[in-house]
Write a protein that holds these residues in place. Structure first.
Motif, mmCIF file in Angstrom:
data_model
loop_
_atom_site.group_PDB
_atom_site.id
_atom_site.type_symbol
_atom_site.label_atom_id
_atom_site.label_comp_id
_atom_site.label_asym_id
_atom_site.label_seq_id
_atom_site.Cartn_x
_atom_site.Cartn_y
_atom_site.Cartn_z
ATOM 1 N N LEU A 6 -27.018 8.206 27.472
ATOM 2 C CA LEU A 6 -26.365 9.278 26.710
ATOM 3 C C LEU A 6 -27.332 10.424 26.415
ATOM 4 O O LEU A 6 -26.947 11.599 26.449
ATOM 5 C CB LEU A 6 -25.797 8.717 25.407
ATOM 6 N N VAL A 58 -22.765 15.690 27.419
ATOM 7 C CA VAL A 58 -22.592 14.999 26.136
ATOM 8 C C VAL A 58 -23.311 15.791 25.055
ATOM 9 O O VAL A 58 -24.361 16.385 25.318
ATOM 10 C CB VAL A 58 -23.151 13.562 26.218
ATOM 11 N N VAL A 83 -18.224 13.642 24.077
ATOM 12 C CA VAL A 83 -18.058 14.309 25.369
ATOM 13 C C VAL A 83 -17.905 15.809 25.122
ATOM 14 O O VAL A 83 -17.081 16.234 24.322
ATOM 15 C CB VAL A 83 -16.829 13.767 26.119
#
Length: 235
Positions: free
Chosen positions: A53, A62, A72
């Motif tokens: 991430l 992200v 998102v």
């Protein structure tokens, strides 16, 4: 050292998988990506998920927000238009160089990719056409024989993937896209770099009615993601 390398590879794998689900709408814009839920659903620990991430946040897919975690990214219409403008110029550069540098095997591959797109168009299959359309464009990037340009074009193409897919669902866009491809192939094979650049730029840039159609289609991306998220298999 070996354990660290395995963790790094797993993080990369998770990053690729999450990215794929983001750009295809499985994880739609605005969705919260919970580390624990992702780790459980993908059968891994939280560490590779967290690292994945962080990496995805560095390329804009992200957003890491305080107290909310990973979300998102959502792209506004103005930003989206800017990204398509840059994409159009990158593709124009690829086309200009490809017209000068494309090899005979690459010419044959480009012609074959164009034929495959025609078959998908005739079958009225936008999903297959989209996949083949990607291959068509990536062949042009490679034919530029400029590795850095190819990398940048491919990266932005990937970032815009869900929006380019939506464009093909607009009425008559698939047939129009194929006709534009024919002009691009003609220019590249004729070794006319300026014409290839002009046609690729016009093919990619999103202005006027095309942009209005794209913005109107954006809610479909979220609907698609919510439907697909219910049936996503584990890797």
């Amino acid at each position: 050292m070996e354990s660290k390398q395995r963790t790094s590879r797993r993080s990369e794998q998770m990053g690729d998988l999450i990215e794929e689900r983001i750009v295809t709408g499985v994880y739609p814009p605005g969705m919260r990506l919970d580390e624990t839920e992702l780790a459980s659903g993908l059968g891994v620990s939280r560490t590779p998920i967290r690292e994945a991430l962080i990496q995805l946040s560095s390329v804009g897919l992200v957003e890491i927000r305080p107290r909310r975690g990973a979300i998102v990214a959502e792209i506004g219409p103005h930003r989206l238009c800017e990204m398509f403008e840059v994409m159009a110029e990158l593709e124009a550069m690829c086309g200009r160089l490809a017209a000068r540098r494309i090899t005979e095997p690459e010419q044959m591959a480009l012609a074959a990719a164009h034929q495959a797109c025609e078959d998908a168009r005739d079958a009225n299959d936008p999903d297959t056409y989209y996949r083949l359309n990607e291959q068509f464009h990536h062949l042009i990037y490679a034919a530029s024989h400029n590795g850095f340009l190819e990398e940048q074009a491919a990266a932005l193409h990937r970032r815009l993937r869900p929006y380019r897919r939506l464009q093909l669902r607009v009425r008559d866009r698939m047939s129009t896209s194929f006709a534009e491809h024919a002009g691009i192939v003609e220019a590249i094979l004729a070794e006319d770099g300026e014409l290839a650049a002009e046609r690729l730029r016009a093919h990619v840039v999103v202005q006027g009615q095309r942009f209005a159609d794209l913005v109107a289609s954006l809610p479909m991306l979220g609907d698609l993601g919510r439907g697909q998220a219910k049936r996503v298999p584990k890797p």
